[in-house]
Structures are given as structure tokens and as C-alpha cells.
Design a protein around this motif. Structure first.
Motif, PDB file in Angstrom:
ATOM      1  N   VAL A  58       0.869  -1.182   0.000  1.00 37.47           N
ATOM      2  CA  VAL A  58       0.000   0.000   0.000  1.00 37.47           C
ATOM      3  C   VAL A  58       0.903   1.228   0.000  1.00 37.47           C
ATOM      4  O   VAL A  58       1.669   1.427   0.943  1.00 37.47           O
ATOM      5  N   VAL A  79       3.478  -3.387   3.707  1.00 33.84           N
ATOM      6  CA  VAL A  79       2.959  -4.695   3.290  1.00 33.84           C
ATOM      7  C   VAL A  79       3.158  -5.669   4.463  1.00 33.84           C
ATOM      8  O   VAL A  79       4.199  -5.632   5.126  1.00 33.84           O
ATOM      9  N   LEU A 131      -2.573  -5.496  -4.554  1.00 38.13           N
ATOM     10  CA  LEU A 131      -3.094  -5.914  -3.245  1.00 38.13           C
ATOM     11  C   LEU A 131      -3.906  -7.195  -3.374  1.00 38.13           C
ATOM     12  O   LEU A 131      -3.790  -8.110  -2.552  1.00 38.13           O
ATOM     13  N   ARG A 152      -1.818 -10.519  -3.504  1.00 39.46           N
ATOM     14  CA  ARG A 152      -1.110 -11.073  -2.341  1.00 39.46           C
ATOM     15  C   ARG A 152      -1.699 -12.454  -2.052  1.00 39.46           C
ATOM     16  O   ARG A 152      -2.914 -12.613  -2.097  1.00 39.46           O
TER      17      ARG A 152
END
Ligand code: ADP
Ligand code: MG
Length: 317
Positions: free
Chosen positions: A77, A133, A195, A198
């Protein structure tokens, strides 16, 4: 000496207290239990990365966007940035527009500008970006595994086609230039995709220097090979017109400035990734597969290998 051998020879040293040092889209540093900070720097130089008379508002956006793209490639982020400016003159009209563009990108991405440096000199724009992260969840270049499918977001080659037009190398119809120019001047960093990937993708990189060059970093660091199918590469209709020519193939595979994500994931994740594509309203395309070996092969429809002179942009090669 290539850009990467230069970095390797002179600037790659052990960084024992970092989680991840030189060589990925960002470094990772443990800042608190369970959280890593991702840090990356990207510089834009007038005459190399943009024309000195480029629209300052869009240039402000792009200066930050290319850095945010490295956060996206890590699954981080983006949170904070510093901005180092070297300016040939004090031009308030230019600065007003540049800063407006920069902050428009910052605000829409949740990034706070927290510092920087300003000097007189040739026009150069350098950002250091920091993001966060969770431990163990970063998307790295070294995680690709044999059998992974290789994916790419969005479309490839629009930015390179727009640049070739501006350089007078390949003139486009006005309407076509309008269609591809925003890819060059106003790239959209794929943060939401990073994101979402992940715990799904095994490896990722953003395509800044050209698909083959950037995928090449994944192959090298993961010690694997790849097979890419040229006819599966996602391209716009504008790029499609040129894809039978060597020039068009170079735009798609070695053009650079795409700022799409290239990632690898196990076959079992295919449906989940297609769902992410729907949720984000962003095309995600399988372009090939990770195989044993140490190089990437691009195959034409008839199975023959397509050769390119250069796999991407190298500032020194
Ligand atoms: P990206 O295209 O993702 O911005 P680069 O290809 O520019 O990454 O850089 C490759 C790697 O080398 C990155 O990890 C970057 O941090 C590192 N790097 C580049 N230049 C230097 C330098 N002068 N000193 C230390 N590390 C560097
Ligand atoms: Mg990158």
C-alpha cells in the motif's frame, strides 16, 4: 556495460538488516512486528523520460505514478513520498501545474508528500516512495515456479506506439494517437491489483522497461525459463495494426512505459484471478507459462520462435 551489470557491480552489497535489498521493485524493511516497509526510488529526466515541454500537470501525475507502480508490483500500500526536483529556472506557472498534477495522483492513491529537495539544474524529477505490506505477503521477483501461468494486466504497447509517433518514427492518424497517448502521458498504477494478488501470485513485476526485459528479471531471480505466446499478448486495436511488423512486435514486447503488472501464479488460481479481473474491471490475460530453463522464448502461432534484437529499454546497454 548494461544498466543492470552496472548496478550489480557497483551498488549491490549485502544489506543484512533489510528483509530484501537491491534487485526488486522495492526494498523491504521490517519496521514493526508483522509489517514491512517497501521503499523505492524512480527518477524522470527531461530528454530521456519526457520532453521538456510535456504538459506539467500530467508530468506531475506521472512522476508519482511510476513510483506508485513499484508499490503495486510489490503488493504494498503506497503511503509516503519524498520529491527531489532539479529545475533549470523558477517557473511558477509550470510549478503550479506540476504540483497540482502530483497531488491529484497523491490524493487518489492515499500518498502523503513528506519531504524532498529542490535545486537548480537540468530538469530532473525524482521520487522516493514508501509503502507498507504485511510480513511475508510481498510480491517478489524471485518466487516464480515451474508450471506457473504468466499473466499481464491491461494492454501492452500503447505507450510505445504513442512515443514512436512523437519521435516521428511511426506516424499515427490523429484519432489513433488520441487513443494511445494517455497510456504514455497518464499511466494508471495497478495498486488494487497488486493488493488483490497477495497470497495468489508467486511473483510479480511492473512493466516499465518492456515486457521481455521485465519478465526477464523474474526469470533470472527465480532461476526459471518461460514460454510466451505472441498471439495471446493483450494489445489495443491501434497496436494490433502493427503487430505483423517487427516495429509493432517491439512496441508490445520491448516498448516499456506500460506500467502494467506481469505476474505468475499457479494454475489452480486461474478462476480466482479471473474473478479479480471482473471485480477490478481490468483485463488480466494469460500470456504463457513458466518452464525449466533460464530464458524466455516467444512463440508465434505456428510454434516458431520470434526473435527481437532488444528485449527492452536499457539506459546504458
Ligand atoms: P524498477 O524498474 O522497478 O524501478 P530498476 O530496474 O530501475 O527497478 O532497478 C533495479 C534494481 O536496482 C532495483 O532494486 C533498484 O532499487 C536497484 N538500483 C538501481 N539503481 C541503484 C543504485 N544506484 N544504487 C542501488 N540500487 C539501485
Ligand atoms: Mg518496477
Amino acid at each position: 556495460m548494461s544498466e543492470f551489470s552496472l548496478i550489480e557491480k557497483y551498488f549491490t552489497r549485502p544489506a543484512p538488516t533489510a528483509v530484501l535489498g537491491v534487485g526488486d521493485d522495492a526494498a523491504l524493511i521490517a519496521i514493526s512486528p508483522g509489517i514491512n516497509m517497501a521503499v523505492s526510488t524512480d527518477m524522470l529526466v527531461a530528454g530521456t523520460h519526457f520532453y521538456p515541454d510535456a504538459d506539467p500537470f500530467l508530468l506531475g501525475r506521472k512522476t508519482l505514478a511510476v513510483n506508485i507502480s513499484d508499490m503495486a508490483a510489490m503488493g504494498a500500500v503506497p503511503r509516503w513520498a519524498t520529491l527531489a526536483l532539479s529545475l533549470p529556472e523558477e517557473n511558477e506557472a509550470w510549478l503550479a501545474k506540476f504540483s497540482k498534477g502530483f497531488f491529484s495522483m497523491a490524493e487518489s492513491s492515499g500518498v502523503e508528500l513528506v519531504g524532498g529537495d529542490t535545486t537548480r539544474g537540468p530538469l530532473t524529477l525524482s521520487v522516493t516512495i514508501m509503502g507498507v505490506v504485511p510480513l511475508g505477503q510481498a510480491l517478489r521477483r524471485d518466487g516464480a515456479r515451474i508450471g506457473d501461468e504468466i499473466w499481464v494486466s491491461g494492454k501492452l504497447g500503447d505507450a510505445a506506439l504513442a512515443l514512436a509517433h512523437l519521435q516521428g518514427k511511426n506516424r499515427l492518424e490523429d484519432a489513433d494517437y488520441q487513443r494511445v497517448s494517455s497510456a504514455l502521458h497518464d499511466p494508471k498504477p495497478r495498486v488494487a491489483l497488486g493488493l488483490a494478488l497477495r497470497s495468489i501470485a508467486h511473483s510479480a513485476i511492473d512493466v516499465s522497461d518492456g515486457l521481455l526485459a521485465d519478465l526477464g528479471h523474474i526469470l533470472e531471480q527465480s532461476r526459471v525459463g518461460a514460454e510466451i505466446h505472441f498471439d495471446q499478448l493483450p494489445v489495443s486495436e491501434c497496436v494490433q495494426q502493427f503487430s505483423a511488423q517487427a516495429f509493432g512486435k517491439r512496441c508490445v514486447m520491448a516498448g516499456g512505459d506500460d506500467y502494467e503488472l506481469c505476474f505468475t501464479a499457479p494454475v489452480e488460481m486461474r478462476a480466482r484471478i479471473q474473478q479479480i479481473s471482473d471485480e477490478l474491471n481490468l483485463p488480466l490475460t494469460i500470456i504463457g507459462r513458466i518452464i525449466r530453463g533460464n530464458r524466455g522464448k516467444v512463440l508465434a502461432q505456428d510454434g516458431t520462435e520470434i526473435q527481437l534484437e532488444k528485449s527492452g529499454y536499457d539506459h546504458f546497454g
